[in-house]
Enzyme design. Structure first.
Site, PDB file in Angstrom:
ATOM      1  CB  CYS A  78     -28.910 -75.575 -60.459  1.00 47.09           C
ATOM      2  SG  CYS A  78     -30.296 -74.841 -60.037  1.00 47.09           S
ATOM      3  CG  HIS A 165     -28.395 -79.214 -57.461  1.00 39.22           C
ATOM      4  ND1 HIS A 165     -27.221 -78.448 -57.447  1.00 39.22           N
ATOM      5  CD2 HIS A 165     -29.308 -78.326 -57.564  1.00 39.22           C
ATOM      6  CE1 HIS A 165     -27.565 -77.250 -57.598  1.00 39.22           C
ATOM      7  NE2 HIS A 165     -28.879 -76.953 -57.376  1.00 39.22           N
ATOM      8  CD  GLU A 167     -24.559 -80.799 -57.364  1.00 41.54           C
ATOM      9  OE1 GLU A 167     -25.133 -81.341 -58.496  1.00 41.54           O
ATOM     10  OE2 GLU A 167     -24.575 -79.675 -57.187  1.00 41.54           O
ATOM     11  CB  SER A 219      -2.001 -78.458 -34.506  1.00 38.55           C
ATOM     12  OG  SER A 219      -2.676 -79.337 -35.023  1.00 38.55           O
ATOM     13  N   GLY A 220      -1.406 -81.525 -33.469  1.00 40.27           N
ATOM     14  CA  GLY A 220      -2.016 -82.733 -33.002  1.00 40.27           C
ATOM     15  C   GLY A 220      -3.181 -82.967 -33.943  1.00 40.27           C
ATOM     16  N   GLY A 221      -3.542 -82.144 -34.874  1.00 41.94           N
ATOM     17  CA  GLY A 221      -4.516 -82.429 -35.913  1.00 41.94           C
ATOM     18  C   GLY A 221      -4.126 -83.270 -37.082  1.00 41.94           C
ATOM     19  CB  VAL A 222      -6.161 -84.932 -39.801  1.00 40.18           C
ATOM     20  CG1 VAL A 222      -5.790 -85.680 -40.963  1.00 40.18           C
ATOM     21  CG2 VAL A 222      -6.961 -85.767 -38.664  1.00 40.18           C
ATOM     22  CB  SER A 224      -0.013 -80.100 -38.698  1.00 42.44           C
ATOM     23  OG  SER A 224      -0.334 -80.779 -37.423  1.00 42.44           O
TER      24      SER A 224
END
Ligand code: XMP
Length: 510
Positions: A78, A165, A167, A219-222, A224
């Site tokens: 593009c 594009h 992708e 933190s409980g998140g993925v 960390s």
């Protein structure tokens, strides 16, 4: 490896991810990266991304001109195609007919880029300008009704340009085109594998850290969780994980995450129950911004204090963070609010603590982080959790936070998420949670009048949280959720479903 030069396209990450999915390493560099930096990565090919800018306006982003003389294959997508025309003495004009959306591409000449494709292909356009004259030495390989030079190339110099594009999924055989470029033209090799990535990261951590001690906030998140597990594999007991229980976490969160880490062998996990301090400081506070500030500052204070007391004897040298690739690339190039939101915990800590930052996941995309977690046998439910904000349930209770309100919200939220999991709806949603509205309304239960709180359910589809649409949960599932919450959670007699988009609403309530 394939280098993607980013001219500000929203799709630059998508290009790099597609290439990594082929098993080939790919890195994004800013458009004006010096040639030496590009060569330092030893790329087999370079992709010039799209851009919202126009080569016809002065000040548009340009790469170093020398990139066209390196002998490394280049694919301009593009704006990238227009750049090739513009910089190599072709001509770009404002398109008379602006092409946006799907178009039929007619392939006119054999090209290694289009091997395996039909003579006509559906492709996706999103730019107003187009090439009017090719640079000397180039040939036209494909066109559409409104765009003569939809693709051109100089096979001798290995320079390729396409106006559409490849992708995005709307370009039906876009992956084939990218694969042709990566394997047939650049002759890249498949050596980007998660196992080797894990080995490489582990080795780097070991060498970098030596015998020093490292602290990481859980933190409980993925991110960390995966970062902590990787670090633990590399340096064992030199890693100290601090999990501050703010009292604003989801039901069972502390238990589930701690058990997972202990199952991984973790010995130095410090769960700090600070819920009383948080509640005390939040007492009587109704203003959302004030709540956020109190939660943020208290968190930092407790984290720092833990390092200065409990971990004092280890003289911690590094603070590890779960920063991932898009966080880093975005914050370097723009100051989007998503990056700012995350920085509120991250950036203030190290200055005071005099520690160096360690970011083991800094080169990975979210799906790769989950892949690493899977390789390390972390539980599927934890790896596929929806995002959860730093201030936690504190911004999901509108107005004042009390212990009783937190308990109600935690229960209602757990029921909501459990039913979404059981019905298979959870994985279709980007983020779902319950919110407690401190409004009391009248209801009837058995034969008695009730006067209780209201729970709002929020479930959104999104890509990055910057904009979102409300998710269409089937009615029968909504009904099940509503009955279960009103039936099981004392203190709630009404459930509503939030059907607002972002913008104008935000995803969270405060
Ligand atoms: P909003 O409410 O701004 O949320 O539409 C967009 C996304 O960001 C998350 N969010 C936060 N994440 N710290 C975080 O780590 C915060 O202070 C914070 N505030 C909002 C929110 O959950 C959603 O995914």
């Amino acid at each position: 490896m394939i280098t993607v030069l980013n001219f500000g396209s929203q799709f630059a990450h998508l290009i790099a991810r597609r290439i990594r999915n082929f098993g080939v390493a790919s890195e994004i560099l800013p458009f004006d990266a010096p040639v030496e930096t590009i060569l330092g990565l030893n790329p087999s090919g370079i992709i010039l991304s799209g851009s919202p800018a126009s080569v016809l306006e002065s000040g548009g982003p340009l790469p170093a001109k020398r990139i066209f003389e390196l002998g490394i294959p280049i694919l301009g997508i593009c704006y990238g195609e227009q750049l090739i025309a513009h910089m190599l003495k072709g001509k770009v004009v404002k398109g008379a007919h602006r092409e946006f959306g799907k178009e039929m591409l007619m392939i006119r000449k054999r090209s290694s880029l289009f091997q395996g494709l039909s003579k006509t292909e559906t492709v996706w356009f999103s730019h107003g300008d187009q090439v009017a004259k090719m640079p000397p030495g180039f040939m036209n390989t494909a066109s559409t009704k409104g765009c003569a030079y939809a693709a051109f190339e100089d096979p001798e110099r290995k320079l390729f340009g396409i106006q559409f594009h490849p992708e995005v999924t709307h370009t039906r055989h876009g992956n084939q085109i990218l694969e042709n470029f990566v394997f047939k033209i650049c002759k890249a090799r498949k050596n980007w594998k998660l196992e080797s990535v894990i080995k490489e990261i582990t080795k780097k951590i070991k060498v970098g850290v030596g015998t020093s001690h490292v602290v990481i906030g859980i933190s409980g998140g993925v991110d960390s969780l995966v970062a902590a597990t990787l670090l633990y594999r590399a340096i064992g007991d030199q890693l100290h994980a601090v999990f501050v229980d703010t009292g604003l976490l989801r039901k069972n969160e502390v238990g589930e995450v701690s058990t997972t880490l202990k199952n991984q062998g973790f010995r130095n996990l410090h769960v700090i129950d600070a819920s009383k301090i948080f509640l005390k400081r939040l007492y009587g506070i109704k203003d959302p911004e004030q709540k956020r500030k109190i939660i943020g500052h208290t968190f930092i204070e407790i984290f720092e204090r833990t390092i200065q007391t409990k971990l004092k004897k280890f003289s911690i040298k590094y603070l590890a963070q779960g920063t991932i690739y898009p966080d880093r690339i975005e914050s370097a190039q723009t100051s989007k609010s998503a990056a700012k939101i995350k920085s509120h915990h991250n950036l203030t800590l190290p200055e005071k603590l005099h520690v160096k930052i360690l970011e083991p996941l800094k080169d990975l995309y979210k799906d790769e982080v989950r892949g690493v977690g899977r390789e390390m046998r972390l539980p599927h439910v934890l790896l596929w959790r929806h995002p959860f904000p730093g201030p936690g349930l504190g911004i999901r209770i509108v107005g004042e936070i009390t212990k009783a309100r937190l308990e109600i919200l935690r229960e209602a939220d757990a029921i909501f998420l459990k039913i979404l999991q059981e019905t298979g709806e959870y994985q279709k949603i980007w983020q779902a949670f319950a919110v407690l509205l401190p409004i009391k309304t009248v209801g009837v239960m058995g034969d008695a009048r009730t006067y209780e709180y209201m729970i709002a359910l929020r479930a959104v589809d999104s890509v990055d949280g910057m904009s979102a649409d409300w998710h269409k949960i089937p009615n029968e599932i909504l009904e099940k959720i509503s009955s279960a919450i009103v039936g099981k959670v004392r203190g709630v007699n009404r459930v509503v479903y939030d059907i607002t988009q972002k913008p104008p609403a935000t995803i969270e309530y405060e």
